[in-house]
Design a protein around this motif. Structure first.
Motif, PDB file in Angstrom:
ATOM      1  N   LEU A 126       0.929  -1.233   0.064  1.00  0.00           N
ATOM      2  CA  LEU A 126      -0.047   0.137   0.174  1.00  0.00           C
ATOM      3  C   LEU A 126       1.019   1.331  -0.053  1.00  0.00           C
ATOM      4  CD1 LEU A 126      -3.107   1.121   0.484  1.00  0.00           C
ATOM      5  CD2 LEU A 126      -2.517   1.111   2.780  1.00  0.00           C
ATOM      6  N   THR A 127       0.899   1.974  -1.184  1.00  0.00           N
ATOM      7  CA  THR A 127       1.662   3.199  -1.190  1.00  0.00           C
ATOM      8  C   THR A 127       0.680   4.431  -1.451  1.00  0.00           C
ATOM      9  OG1 THR A 127       2.016   2.935  -3.491  1.00  0.00           O
ATOM     10  CG2 THR A 127       3.647   2.193  -2.046  1.00  0.00           C
ATOM     11  N   HIS A 128      -0.449   4.224  -1.942  1.00  0.00           N
ATOM     12  CA  HIS A 128      -1.313   5.132  -2.212  1.00  0.00           C
ATOM     13  C   HIS A 128      -2.592   5.043  -1.366  1.00  0.00           C
ATOM     14  CE1 HIS A 128       1.211   6.391  -5.453  1.00  0.00           C
ATOM     15  NE2 HIS A 128       0.953   5.434  -5.917  1.00  0.00           N
ATOM     16  N   THR A 129      -3.253   5.934  -0.722  1.00  0.00           N
ATOM     17  CA  THR A 129      -4.343   5.866   0.131  1.00  0.00           C
ATOM     18  C   THR A 129      -5.545   6.883  -0.274  1.00  0.00           C
ATOM     19  OG1 THR A 129      -3.478   7.434   1.887  1.00  0.00           O
ATOM     20  CG2 THR A 129      -3.146   4.869   2.041  1.00  0.00           C
ATOM     21  N   GLY A 130      -4.984   7.460  -1.255  1.00  0.00           N
ATOM     22  CA  GLY A 130      -6.107   8.564  -1.752  1.00  0.00           C
ATOM     23  C   GLY A 130      -6.723   9.496  -0.660  1.00  0.00           C
ATOM     24  N   SER A 131      -7.859   9.917  -0.591  1.00  0.00           N
ATOM     25  CA  SER A 131      -8.419  10.839   0.575  1.00  0.00           C
ATOM     26  C   SER A 131      -9.111  10.061   1.676  1.00  0.00           C
ATOM     27  CB  SER A 131      -9.502  11.805  -0.154  1.00  0.00           C
ATOM     28  OG  SER A 131     -10.450  10.959  -0.553  1.00  0.00           O
ATOM     29  N   PHE A 132      -8.641   8.538   1.860  1.00  0.00           N
ATOM     30  CA  PHE A 132      -9.300   7.933   2.916  1.00  0.00           C
ATOM     31  C   PHE A 132      -8.378   7.921   4.161  1.00  0.00           C
ATOM     32  CE2 PHE A 132     -10.700   5.508  -1.124  1.00  0.00           C
ATOM     33  CZ  PHE A 132     -12.068   5.378  -0.754  1.00  0.00           C
ATOM     34  N   SER A 133      -8.904   7.654   4.961  1.00  0.00           N
ATOM     35  CA  SER A 133      -8.199   7.483   6.383  1.00  0.00           C
ATOM     36  C   SER A 133      -8.401   5.982   7.112  1.00  0.00           C
ATOM     37  CB  SER A 133      -8.388   8.499   7.334  1.00  0.00           C
ATOM     38  OG  SER A 133      -9.814   8.385   7.909  1.00  0.00           O
ATOM     39  N   GLY A 134      -7.654   5.267   7.649  1.00  0.00           N
ATOM     40  CA  GLY A 134      -7.861   4.167   8.413  1.00  0.00           C
ATOM     41  C   GLY A 134      -7.281   2.965   7.551  1.00  0.00           C
ATOM     42  N   LEU A 135      -6.706   3.263   6.338  1.00  0.00           N
ATOM     43  CA  LEU A 135      -6.124   2.263   5.362  1.00  0.00           C
ATOM     44  C   LEU A 135      -4.696   1.614   5.953  1.00  0.00           C
ATOM     45  CD1 LEU A 135      -7.111   3.351   2.010  1.00  0.00           C
ATOM     46  CD2 LEU A 135      -8.318   1.851   3.493  1.00  0.00           C
ATOM     47  N   VAL A 136      -3.905   2.388   6.886  1.00  0.00           N
ATOM     48  CA  VAL A 136      -2.810   1.896   7.252  1.00  0.00           C
ATOM     49  C   VAL A 136      -2.834   1.599   8.768  1.00  0.00           C
ATOM     50  CG1 VAL A 136      -0.485   2.719   7.536  1.00  0.00           C
ATOM     51  CG2 VAL A 136      -1.694   3.447   5.533  1.00  0.00           C
ATOM     52  N   ASP A 137      -2.142   0.434   8.868  1.00  0.00           N
ATOM     53  CA  ASP A 137      -1.976  -0.046  10.444  1.00  0.00           C
ATOM     54  C   ASP A 137      -0.872  -0.074  10.847  1.00  0.00           C
ATOM     55  OD1 ASP A 137      -1.904  -1.099  12.943  1.00  0.00           O
ATOM     56  OD2 ASP A 137      -2.991  -2.934  12.331  1.00  0.00           O
ATOM     57  N   PRO A 138      -0.019   0.872  11.594  1.00  0.00           N
ATOM     58  CA  PRO A 138       1.323   0.948  12.026  1.00  0.00           C
ATOM     59  C   PRO A 138       1.846  -0.267  12.682  1.00  0.00           C
ATOM     60  CG  PRO A 138       0.161   2.523  13.237  1.00  0.00           C
ATOM     61  CD  PRO A 138      -0.703   1.924  12.261  1.00  0.00           C
ATOM     62  N   ASN A 139       0.984  -0.889  13.257  1.00  0.00           N
ATOM     63  CA  ASN A 139       1.355  -2.137  14.226  1.00  0.00           C
ATOM     64  C   ASN A 139       1.493  -3.551  13.307  1.00  0.00           C
ATOM     65  OD1 ASN A 139       1.861  -0.499  16.401  1.00  0.00           O
ATOM     66  ND2 ASN A 139      -0.346  -0.340  16.784  1.00  0.00           N
ATOM     67  N   ASN A 140       1.016  -3.344  12.127  1.00  0.00           N
ATOM     68  CA  ASN A 140       0.523  -4.698  11.155  1.00  0.00           C
ATOM     69  C   ASN A 140       0.962  -4.146   9.848  1.00  0.00           C
ATOM     70  OD1 ASN A 140       0.059  -6.992  10.100  1.00  0.00           O
ATOM     71  ND2 ASN A 140      -2.116  -7.084  10.658  1.00  0.00           N
ATOM     72  N   PRO A 141       2.231  -4.522   9.338  1.00  0.00           N
ATOM     73  CA  PRO A 141       2.366  -4.208   8.013  1.00  0.00           C
ATOM     74  C   PRO A 141       1.498  -4.873   6.815  1.00  0.00           C
ATOM     75  CG  PRO A 141       4.252  -5.528   8.927  1.00  0.00           C
ATOM     76  CD  PRO A 141       3.253  -5.185   9.976  1.00  0.00           C
ATOM     77  N   VAL A 142       0.840  -5.782   7.270  1.00  0.00           N
ATOM     78  CA  VAL A 142      -0.061  -6.691   5.991  1.00  0.00           C
ATOM     79  C   VAL A 142      -1.398  -6.146   6.311  1.00  0.00           C
ATOM     80  CG1 VAL A 142       1.326  -8.557   5.916  1.00  0.00           C
ATOM     81  CG2 VAL A 142      -0.597  -8.463   7.602  1.00  0.00           C
ATOM     82  N   GLY A 143      -1.711  -5.420   7.353  1.00  0.00           N
ATOM     83  CA  GLY A 143      -3.219  -4.655   7.693  1.00  0.00           C
ATOM     84  C   GLY A 143      -3.351  -3.451   7.316  1.00  0.00           C
ATOM     85  N   PRO A 144      -4.406  -2.958   7.820  1.00  0.00           N
ATOM     86  CA  PRO A 144      -5.567  -3.674   8.358  1.00  0.00           C
ATOM     87  C   PRO A 144      -6.321  -4.671   7.432  1.00  0.00           C
ATOM     88  CG  PRO A 144      -6.399  -1.339   7.857  1.00  0.00           C
ATOM     89  CD  PRO A 144      -4.930  -1.413   7.477  1.00  0.00           C
ATOM     90  N   VAL A 145      -6.971  -5.498   8.245  1.00  0.00           N
ATOM     91  CA  VAL A 145      -7.616  -6.570   7.315  1.00  0.00           C
ATOM     92  C   VAL A 145      -9.315  -6.080   7.442  1.00  0.00           C
ATOM     93  CG1 VAL A 145      -7.997  -9.107   6.968  1.00  0.00           C
ATOM     94  CG2 VAL A 145      -6.045  -8.232   8.239  1.00  0.00           C
TER      95      VAL A 145
END
Length: 210
Positions: free
Chosen positions: A124-143
């Protein structure tokens, strides 16, 4: 062509490609929702708003959600990539319903990740205008849950950090994210409707007087 010219051209091309991928996503309701023009789906801009839930709880939450004047929200779904039945073997070319590169419109989360946001299986390198797509504690998540059952006691899910579509036991806690069919901007707000009706009545009154 010089090396500098070639590199500059490649850089501009990359920017254009990235802009095109993200241009499919249009903000709605002052940024609270995002409309995907490719799939005719409206997503909540905050992907984490539903919290961690079992799959049944996630489905119930989405179905009972009233947001932005709409109550027809649901979990994203997956239709079989072959058009008939889910293929639950792993692939890396999107030819089955488990694996990476599931970028077709049959997978609503997969299409969003790969086609609309412009990510690759590298992550995941592009999140657009969304929030909540990155989990700093889980590199494969969020699920994220989908509303699509795969086998008894299992349902399809999407690992946002790596673009992986896979099965999860339905009693697992995963993220609930709601989506609805259609563009919310296509429905006038009640205030706008009232103004339009008032204008039409005024025009009709003037015509009767003339």
């Amino acid at each position: 062509m010089t090396k500098k010219t070639l590199l500059a051209g490649l850089a501009i091309t990359g920017l254009l490609i990235g802009a095109t991928a993200r241009a499919e996503l249009q903000p709605r309701a002052n940024g609270a929702m995002v409309y995907d023009t490719q799939t005719n789906l409206t997503w909540l801009a905050d992907a984490a708003i539903g919290g961690l839930r079992t799959q049944a709880d996630a489905q119930q939450w989405a179905a009972s959600l009233s947001f932005g004047g709409f109550d027809d929200w649901r979990l994203p779904v997956v239709a079989p990539v072959n058009g008939s039945a889910l293929r639950l073997d792993y692939s890396e070319d999107g030819s089955t319903d488990i694996g990476i590169n599931n970028s077709g419109a049959n997978s609503e989360l997969g299409h969003l990740f790969y086609a609309s946001l412009g990510n690759t299986a590298a992550g995941l390198t592009h999140t657009g205008s969304f929030s909540g797509l990155v989990d700093p504690n889980n590199p494969v998540g969020p699920v994220f849950w989908t509303g699509t059952a795969s086998e008894s006691g299992w349902a399809l899910s999407f690992f946002m950090g790596m673009g992986l579509q896979d099965q999860l036991a339905t009693d697992t806690l995963a993220q609930a994210w709601a989506v609805r069919v259609g563009d919310v901007a296509a429905v006038p707000e009640p205030g706008s409707v009232a103004l339009m009706l008032a204008g039409l009545l005024a025009i009709a009154a003037r015509r009767r007087q003339s």
